[in-house]
Design a protein around this motif. Structure first.
Motif, short mmCIF file in Angstrom:
data_model
loop_
_atom_site.label_atom_id
_atom_site.label_comp_id
_atom_site.label_asym_id
_atom_site.label_seq_id
_atom_site.Cartn_x
_atom_site.Cartn_y
_atom_site.Cartn_z
N ILE A 29 -4.62 -6.06 6.28
CA ILE A 29 -3.78 -4.93 6.14
C ILE A 29 -2.76 -5.16 5.32
O ILE A 29 -2.05 -6.45 5.67
N ARG A 79 -3.38 3.09 4.97
CA ARG A 79 -3.09 2.39 3.92
C ARG A 79 -2.24 3.17 2.89
O ARG A 79 -2.36 4.20 2.87
N THR A 99 -7.76 0.24 -1.43
CA THR A 99 -8.24 -1.37 -1.66
C THR A 99 -9.68 -1.27 -1.78
O THR A 99 -10.59 -0.58 -1.10
#
Length: 357
Positions: free
Chosen positions: A224, A334, A338
């Motif tokens: 994270i 997010r 990613t």
């Protein structure tokens, strides 16, 4: 007699050349010219590996400048022939239906005892130097070695398998066809298990299955990221992205149904459904997740656990173009996309495809 052999080769009279060489190999087996023409005979007979061995031995053993030059030219010839054949075979493999699809070639781990011989063969097949080849062969988890058209990957993969180097290939389309359900909670566990889950369209429903259908569990940590303000070496404030925490994931594989039941510590509703964890509301997420994992262990004593995701991701994260084609089915909050999420979906999907096959 050597001159007669040379003339026979000039006239492509290989039968006569073979007869003469047979006699010379009895009389003067170590003579450099005898060995050179033996190499030529292997070459014209299509025994390229034997020819290669003879020419290389001549380069090591003889000081005759003429023979050294001829042996080098012969080795170049052999390499060019091999390259041409390889290109033809790859073009043919690509031209077959569905072989232009995007795919991945994955190397499986080898023991250190097997690595020396395997790296030599790997270097030969993939046209690498032996040192690089040895570094590329994995000892523990899987390594994503190459992406591209699956026809070409299949061509190399078959050669590697024949050489005793474990590997497999798959298309991205096969990964995309796997159904992924986000598990919210378990509703029942006996005689069959029932989970309340969301499908890919985010519709809530339930799915019932036998525990025996679950052949594997894939567990992994996904970072994270948070933006933090820090000071650089000169003391100036700067914003940078850092890993602040990890989300825990566990995929249950049902290869017979080509589907994955995905649990994660942020999305699982510990206080709903079957009471697996006493006092779930008072515990930390970490305690609840560990208790859930232990409970799943008890239900699936024979299912294989795959936990090498992080080492696989190290070989995968820079493949941005390929990963952009993979829908991750991961719903972490997010700030920006990613490659970690798609890499986990790829890893889990590859495990399921291997089991299903």
């Amino acid at each position: 007699m050597i001159e007669q052999v040379a003339i026979a080769f000039e006239h492509k009279d290989y039968q006569t050349a073979a007869k003469l060489l047979k006699q010379l190999l009895v009389e003067s087996p170590e003579h450099p010219w005898v060995q050179y023409y033996l190499g030529r005979l292997h070459e014209v007979s299509g025994k390229r590996q034997d020819a290669d061995n003879v020419y290389r031995q001549l380069l090591r053993d003889t000081r005759n400048a003429k023979i050294v030059t001829l042996a080098r030219e012969a080795l170049r010839r052999l390499q060019e022939m091999e390259l041409e054949e390889r290109q033809r075979a790859i073009s043919q493999a690509k031209s077959e239906p569905n072989n232009t699809e995007l795919g991945v070639l994955v190397l499986e781990p080898l023991s250190n005892e097997m690595k020396a011989e395997a790296s030599r063969k790997f270097a030969q097949i993939m046209q690498l130097d032996p040192y690089t080849a040895r570094l590329l062969l994995p000892s523990r988890g899987w390594r994503l070695y190459r992406t591209g058209q699956v026809g070409e990957l299949k061509f190399y993969g078959k050669q590697l398998q024949q050489a005793g180097i474990p590997c497999f290939w798959a298309t991205i389309a096969q990964i995309q066809q796997i159904q992924v359900y986000q598990v919210k909670y378990f509703q029942e566990c006996t005689p069959q298990a029932t989970v309340v889950c969301r499908n890919e369209a985010n519709q809530l429903g339930s799915l019932t299955f036998d525990w025996s259908e679950v052949t594997a569990r894939v567990v992994g940590l996904l970072p994270i990221f948070e933006e933090v303000v820090d000071r650089d070496v000169r003391g100036k404030l700067e914003r940078k992205t850092q890993t602040q925490d990890y989300a825990q994931f566990c995929d249950l594989h049902l290869p017979g149904r080509r589907c994955i039941l995905r649990l994660d510590d942020n999305g699982y509703e510990f206080q709903q459904g079957l009471e697996i964890i006493p006092q779930a509301s008072q515990n930390t997420i970490r305690i609840n997740w560990n208790s859930l994992s232990s409970w799943i262990d008890q239900q699936l004593p024979d299912a294989k656990i795959w936990s090498d995701f992080t080492s696989f991701a190290d070989t995968t994260l820079d493949q941005t173009e390929m990963l952009s084609h993979i829908k991750s089915h991961i719903h972490l909050l997010r700030r920006k996309q990613t490659n970690w999420d798609s890499a986990f979906q790829l890893y889990s999907g590859l495990v399921l495809l291997k089991d299903a096959n």
